[in-house]
Design a protein around this motif. Structure first.
Motif, PDB file in Angstrom:
ATOM      1  N   GLU A  43      -4.639  -0.454  14.476  1.00 33.21           N
ATOM      2  CA  GLU A  43      -5.059  -1.799  14.123  1.00 33.21           C
ATOM      3  C   GLU A  43      -4.082  -2.487  13.170  1.00 33.21           C
ATOM      4  O   GLU A  43      -4.335  -3.602  12.733  1.00 33.21           O
ATOM      5  CB  GLU A  43      -6.460  -1.771  13.500  1.00 33.21           C
ATOM      6  N   TRP A  44      -2.986  -1.821  12.844  1.00 33.82           N
ATOM      7  CA  TRP A  44      -2.032  -2.401  11.898  1.00 33.82           C
ATOM      8  C   TRP A  44      -1.192  -3.476  12.578  1.00 33.82           C
ATOM      9  O   TRP A  44      -0.596  -3.264  13.621  1.00 33.82           O
ATOM     10  CB  TRP A  44      -1.119  -1.330  11.327  1.00 33.82           C
ATOM     11  N   THR A  45      -1.128  -4.661  11.963  1.00 31.80           N
ATOM     12  CA  THR A  45      -0.307  -5.766  12.453  1.00 31.80           C
ATOM     13  C   THR A  45       0.610  -6.217  11.331  1.00 31.80           C
ATOM     14  O   THR A  45       0.123  -6.689  10.297  1.00 31.80           O
ATOM     15  CB  THR A  45      -1.173  -6.951  12.902  1.00 31.80           C
ATOM     16  N   PRO A  46       1.932  -6.071  11.468  1.00 31.99           N
ATOM     17  CA  PRO A  46       2.849  -6.470  10.400  1.00 31.99           C
ATOM     18  C   PRO A  46       2.732  -7.966  10.102  1.00 31.99           C
ATOM     19  O   PRO A  46       2.556  -8.774  11.019  1.00 31.99           O
ATOM     20  CB  PRO A  46       4.234  -6.143  10.969  1.00 31.99           C
ATOM     21  N   ARG A 174       8.234  -6.456   7.576  1.00 33.58           N
ATOM     22  CA  ARG A 174       8.324  -6.627   9.033  1.00 33.58           C
ATOM     23  C   ARG A 174       8.353  -5.298   9.773  1.00 33.58           C
ATOM     24  O   ARG A 174       7.715  -5.142  10.830  1.00 33.58           O
ATOM     25  CB  ARG A 174       9.600  -7.415   9.366  1.00 33.58           C
ATOM     26  N   ARG A 177       5.412   0.560   9.925  1.00 28.11           N
ATOM     27  CA  ARG A 177       4.291   0.928  10.798  1.00 28.11           C
ATOM     28  C   ARG A 177       3.705   2.227  10.248  1.00 28.11           C
ATOM     29  O   ARG A 177       4.421   3.047   9.688  1.00 28.11           O
ATOM     30  CB  ARG A 177       4.745   1.157  12.242  1.00 28.11           C
ATOM     31  N   ASN A 234      -2.616  -6.513   5.862  1.00 26.85           N
ATOM     32  CA  ASN A 234      -2.694  -7.381   7.030  1.00 26.85           C
ATOM     33  C   ASN A 234      -2.972  -8.826   6.604  1.00 26.85           C
ATOM     34  O   ASN A 234      -3.857  -9.080   5.777  1.00 26.85           O
ATOM     35  CB  ASN A 234      -3.825  -6.925   7.961  1.00 26.85           C
TER      36      ASN A 234
END
Length: 262
Positions: A43-46, A174, A177, A234
């Motif tokens: 569910e990680w979004t940079p 950016r 992850r 996030n």
């Protein structure tokens, strides 16, 4: 003082001079806030690169010492600028009127943020120091001039992907992850170093003031006794906390207290 100012420690480098002479004032106890579950890796979004203004509360060895403002501006097309201003507001730093400002111009090339120029200015009651640098990608060299030792004013051969101090922070935002290892060649103020980082496997809850964030911890793995840790959340375009530790003890601690789109 000049040694502390130009010691390359990414974002926290600029705070060393401002806070190392601050009087010991107890840091406010963090308020309690509801704790949310950590996000799984999938569910990680940079955070996206976007204009913002962020204000940090600065602590030195657990004692409040001043504040810092970080600003990202979109100049035109692929060109951006990131600025950092540090203000000493406690102890000798306040009495001397100590202020430190840094600015980096860079190109957003998608997978790479490419530094173009850098400047650092330190102002105090009885002194003023300035260093400027240019990343000349056509000539393939970077070079600094100003109030700097002679051996650090020599041209440095550039490699694609080289990072300056402030640009490196944005690159970590950016690139990070969950569970990923990261490597960067750091070229700033006449020095070259290899920086290696790793992101934690999952996010964790980070308390900053009266706010609680789900944040990904990113930490440097080859700093020896000097640790650098960033927490990235996030939807937040700047680190929510940046911690410098030395010999196992907290030294410089930046805690985000406010941010907004610019």
């Amino acid at each position: 003082m000049a040694i502390a100012l130009f010691k390359p420690m990414v974002l926290t480098a600029l705070l060393v001079s401002a806070v190392s002479h601050a009087q010991e004032t107890p840091a406010p106890a963090p308020a309690q806030a509801p704790v949310a579950p950590a996000l799984p890796a999938l569910e990680w979004t940079p955070p996206a690169l976007e204009p913002f203004v962020a204000t940090y509360q600065a602590f030195y060895k657990g004692k409040e010492a001043g504040d810092a403002t970080m600003r990202v501006v979109h100049n035109s097309d692929s060109q951006w600028r990131v600025d950092l201003a540090v203000r000493g507001k406690r102890g000798f730093a306040s009495v001397l009127g100590l202020n430190i400002e840094q600015s980096n111009v860079f190109n957003n090339e998608g997978a790479v943020y490419t530094p173009l120029s850098q400047s650092t200015v330190k102002k105090a009651l009885f002194m003023s120091k300035k260093v400027t640098g240019v990343y000349n990608w056509q000539a393939g060299t970077a070079q600094w001039q100003g109030d700097l030792k002679e051996d650090r004013q020599r041209p440095i051969p550039l490699q694609r992907g080289d990072q300056s101090a402030l640009v490196l922070n944005l690159s970590l935002m950016r690139d990070a992850r969950p569970g990923q290892a990261l490597q960067y060649r750091y070229v700033d103020v006449g020095r070259v170093r290899q920086y290696e980082y790793r992101a934690a496997d999952t996010t964790e809850n980070v308390q900053v003031g009266d706010l609680s964030y789900d944040a990904l911890r990113v930490y440097r793995t080859n700093g020896g006794n000097d640790e650098t840790i960033l927490w990235i959340a996030n939807g937040v375009p700047t680190p929510v906390r940046i911690l410098q530790r030395k010999d196992g003890q907290d030294e410089i601690d930046l805690r985000l207290i406010e941010y907004q789109g610019a």
